[in-house]
Motif scaffolding. Structure first.
Motif, PDB file in Angstrom:
ATOM      1  N   TYR A 126       3.912  10.004   1.179  1.00 54.21           N
ATOM      2  CA  TYR A 126       4.337   9.863  -0.218  1.00 54.21           C
ATOM      3  C   TYR A 126       3.193   9.401  -1.109  1.00 54.21           C
ATOM      4  CZ  TYR A 126       9.065  10.718   1.350  1.00 54.21           C
ATOM      5  OH  TYR A 126      10.182  11.296   1.897  1.00 54.21           O
ATOM      6  N   ILE A 127       2.375   8.495  -0.625  1.00 56.62           N
ATOM      7  CA  ILE A 127       1.200   8.054  -1.393  1.00 56.62           C
ATOM      8  C   ILE A 127       0.315   9.254  -1.698  1.00 56.62           C
ATOM      9  CG2 ILE A 127      -0.998   6.777  -1.207  1.00 56.62           C
ATOM     10  CD1 ILE A 127       1.293   4.889  -1.815  1.00 56.62           C
ATOM     11  N   ASP A 128       0.164  10.119  -0.737  1.00 57.57           N
ATOM     12  CA  ASP A 128      -0.738  11.265  -0.852  1.00 57.57           C
ATOM     13  C   ASP A 128      -0.151  12.413  -1.669  1.00 57.57           C
ATOM     14  OD1 ASP A 128      -3.287  12.318  -0.204  1.00 57.57           O
ATOM     15  OD2 ASP A 128      -2.428  13.504   1.425  1.00 57.57           O
ATOM     16  N   SER A 129       1.165  12.475  -1.785  1.00 53.16           N
ATOM     17  CA  SER A 129       1.753  13.679  -2.379  1.00 53.16           C
ATOM     18  C   SER A 129       2.517  13.479  -3.690  1.00 53.16           C
ATOM     19  CB  SER A 129       2.683  14.348  -1.363  1.00 53.16           C
ATOM     20  OG  SER A 129       3.753  13.495  -1.024  1.00 53.16           O
ATOM     21  N   LEU A 130       2.960  12.292  -3.993  1.00 48.50           N
ATOM     22  CA  LEU A 130       3.751  12.093  -5.206  1.00 48.50           C
ATOM     23  C   LEU A 130       2.865  11.817  -6.415  1.00 48.50           C
ATOM     24  CD1 LEU A 130       6.705   9.884  -3.912  1.00 48.50           C
ATOM     25  CD2 LEU A 130       6.695  12.344  -4.370  1.00 48.50           C
ATOM     26  N   PRO A 131       3.093  12.528  -7.503  1.00 49.12           N
ATOM     27  CA  PRO A 131       2.301  12.277  -8.721  1.00 49.12           C
ATOM     28  C   PRO A 131       2.429  10.836  -9.216  1.00 49.12           C
ATOM     29  CG  PRO A 131       3.737  14.201  -9.008  1.00 49.12           C
ATOM     30  CD  PRO A 131       4.067  13.608  -7.682  1.00 49.12           C
ATOM     31  N   GLU A 132       3.605  10.236  -9.012  1.00 49.85           N
ATOM     32  CA  GLU A 132       3.822   8.863  -9.457  1.00 49.85           C
ATOM     33  C   GLU A 132       2.960   7.863  -8.687  1.00 49.85           C
ATOM     34  OE1 GLU A 132       6.101  11.072  -8.314  1.00 49.85           O
ATOM     35  OE2 GLU A 132       8.070  10.612  -9.132  1.00 49.85           O
ATOM     36  N   ALA A 133       2.418   8.291  -7.558  1.00 42.44           N
ATOM     37  CA  ALA A 133       1.598   7.408  -6.724  1.00 42.44           C
ATOM     38  C   ALA A 133       0.104   7.723  -6.830  1.00 42.44           C
ATOM     39  CB  ALA A 133       2.042   7.517  -5.270  1.00 42.44           C
ATOM     40  N   ALA A 134      -0.262   8.570  -7.771  1.00 44.31           N
ATOM     41  CA  ALA A 134      -1.673   8.978  -7.889  1.00 44.31           C
ATOM     42  C   ALA A 134      -2.598   7.780  -8.064  1.00 44.31           C
ATOM     43  CB  ALA A 134      -1.837   9.965  -9.046  1.00 44.31           C
ATOM     44  N   MET A 135      -2.163   6.772  -8.808  1.00 45.23           N
ATOM     45  CA  MET A 135      -3.036   5.604  -9.023  1.00 45.23           C
ATOM     46  C   MET A 135      -3.221   4.802  -7.747  1.00 45.23           C
ATOM     47  SD  MET A 135       0.260   4.693  -9.904  1.00 45.23           S
ATOM     48  CE  MET A 135       0.780   4.312 -11.527  1.00 45.23           C
ATOM     49  N   ILE A 136      -2.222   4.815  -6.869  1.00 43.79           N
ATOM     50  CA  ILE A 136      -2.355   4.140  -5.575  1.00 43.79           C
ATOM     51  C   ILE A 136      -3.262   4.963  -4.665  1.00 43.79           C
ATOM     52  CG2 ILE A 136      -1.115   3.250  -3.560  1.00 43.79           C
ATOM     53  CD1 ILE A 136      -0.447   1.769  -6.140  1.00 43.79           C
ATOM     54  N   ARG A 137      -3.064   6.267  -4.676  1.00 41.66           N
ATOM     55  CA  ARG A 137      -3.888   7.157  -3.836  1.00 41.66           C
ATOM     56  C   ARG A 137      -5.361   7.026  -4.197  1.00 41.66           C
ATOM     57  NH1 ARG A 137      -6.666   8.904  -0.692  1.00 41.66           N
ATOM     58  NH2 ARG A 137      -6.514  10.844   0.508  1.00 41.66           N
ATOM     59  N   ALA A 138      -5.640   6.867  -5.485  1.00 43.79           N
ATOM     60  CA  ALA A 138      -7.023   6.757  -5.953  1.00 43.79           C
ATOM     61  C   ALA A 138      -7.711   5.487  -5.449  1.00 43.79           C
ATOM     62  CB  ALA A 138      -7.060   6.797  -7.479  1.00 43.79           C
ATOM     63  N   MET A 139      -6.950   4.512  -5.007  1.00 44.10           N
ATOM     64  CA  MET A 139      -7.513   3.268  -4.475  1.00 44.10           C
ATOM     65  C   MET A 139      -7.974   3.419  -3.033  1.00 44.10           C
ATOM     66  SD  MET A 139      -4.807   0.477  -5.889  1.00 44.10           S
ATOM     67  CE  MET A 139      -4.324   0.427  -7.599  1.00 44.10           C
ATOM     68  N   HIS A 140      -7.699   4.550  -2.418  1.00 46.37           N
ATOM     69  CA  HIS A 140      -8.019   4.793  -1.014  1.00 46.37           C
ATOM     70  C   HIS A 140      -9.143   5.820  -0.882  1.00 46.37           C
ATOM     71  CE1 HIS A 140      -3.939   3.164  -0.860  1.00 46.37           C
ATOM     72  NE2 HIS A 140      -4.196   2.808   0.382  1.00 46.37           N
ATOM     73  N   GLY A 167      -1.363  -3.695 -11.271  1.00 44.47           N
ATOM     74  CA  GLY A 167      -0.392  -4.255 -12.199  1.00 44.47           C
ATOM     75  C   GLY A 167       1.016  -3.909 -11.769  1.00 44.47           C
ATOM     76  N   LEU A 168       1.939  -4.090 -12.673  1.00 37.15           N
ATOM     77  CA  LEU A 168       3.339  -3.830 -12.381  1.00 37.15           C
ATOM     78  C   LEU A 168       3.574  -2.360 -12.019  1.00 37.15           C
ATOM     79  CD1 LEU A 168       6.190  -4.957 -12.175  1.00 37.15           C
ATOM     80  CD2 LEU A 168       6.449  -4.544 -14.635  1.00 37.15           C
ATOM     81  N   ALA A 169       2.928  -1.444 -12.727  1.00 36.44           N
ATOM     82  CA  ALA A 169       3.117  -0.011 -12.446  1.00 36.44           C
ATOM     83  C   ALA A 169       2.649   0.345 -11.038  1.00 36.44           C
ATOM     84  CB  ALA A 169       2.382   0.839 -13.476  1.00 36.44           C
ATOM     85  N   GLU A 170       1.514  -0.201 -10.626  1.00 38.84           N
ATOM     86  CA  GLU A 170       0.994   0.072  -9.288  1.00 38.84           C
ATOM     87  C   GLU A 170       1.897  -0.542  -8.220  1.00 38.84           C
ATOM     88  OE1 GLU A 170      -2.094   0.688 -12.238  1.00 38.84           O
ATOM     89  OE2 GLU A 170      -0.834  -1.065 -11.859  1.00 38.84           O
TER      90      GLU A 170
END
Length: 151
Positions: free
Chosen positions: A50-64, A108-111
């Motif tokens: 999900y981290i890798d595929s969901l647009p809503e998680a793009a900011m989390i994916r970018a941290m990896h 932040g809260l969004a992440e």
């Protein structure tokens, strides 16, 4: 007259049947409820899907990094110990301090919410008891908050 089979506790007002609720916080019961080490590995695999595929998680994916293998191994090792299994994290990666381990990222809260959303989806994919799904998400909200360093 109250049917004592239907309401063994004598709760004839709410109609809520009480069930035996496992005490997940004792010993290795959390890890067992998660399917053991193999169950935790599957949870983490699904989480990173999900981290890798969901647009809503793009900011989390970018941290990896591009390769998620090390992140998956670290989270798996951490969760196994956190859930009451063998704690190999310190031996493999050093002492864990969630806040300092994540300080280089702007969280932040969004992440935090995106991380929890991916974890909720991964938890929902598992064959866990519904009470355990709720329990684990409440428990994971605490470390998610500890990682937060922005408003």
């Amino acid at each position: 007259m109250v049917d004592k089979v239907e309401f063994p506790e004598g709760d004839d007002f709410s109609g809520v049947k009480k069930r035996n609720v496992p005490k997940f916080e004792q010993g290795e019961s959390i890890l067992q409820a998660a399917g053991g080490e193999a169950g935790v590995q599957q949870l983490v695999t699904d989480f990173y899907y999900y981290i890798d595929s969901l647009p809503e998680a793009a900011m989390i994916r970018a941290m990896h990094s591009d390769d998620l293998a090390e992140a998956q191994q670290k989270l798996t090792t951490f969760l196994i110990g956190w859930m009451g299994g063998k704690d190999n994290y310190v031996e493999r990666y050093g002492r864990m301090n969630l806040a300092s381990a994540h300080h280089r990222h702007s969280i932040g809260l969004a992440e935090k919410q995106a991380w929890l959303m991916c974890m909720q989806k991964a938890v929902d994919d598992q064959p866990y008891d519904e009470l355990f799904k709720r329990f684990i998400m409440v428990q994971l909200s605490f470390p998610a908050e500890i990682c937060r360093n922005q408003n």
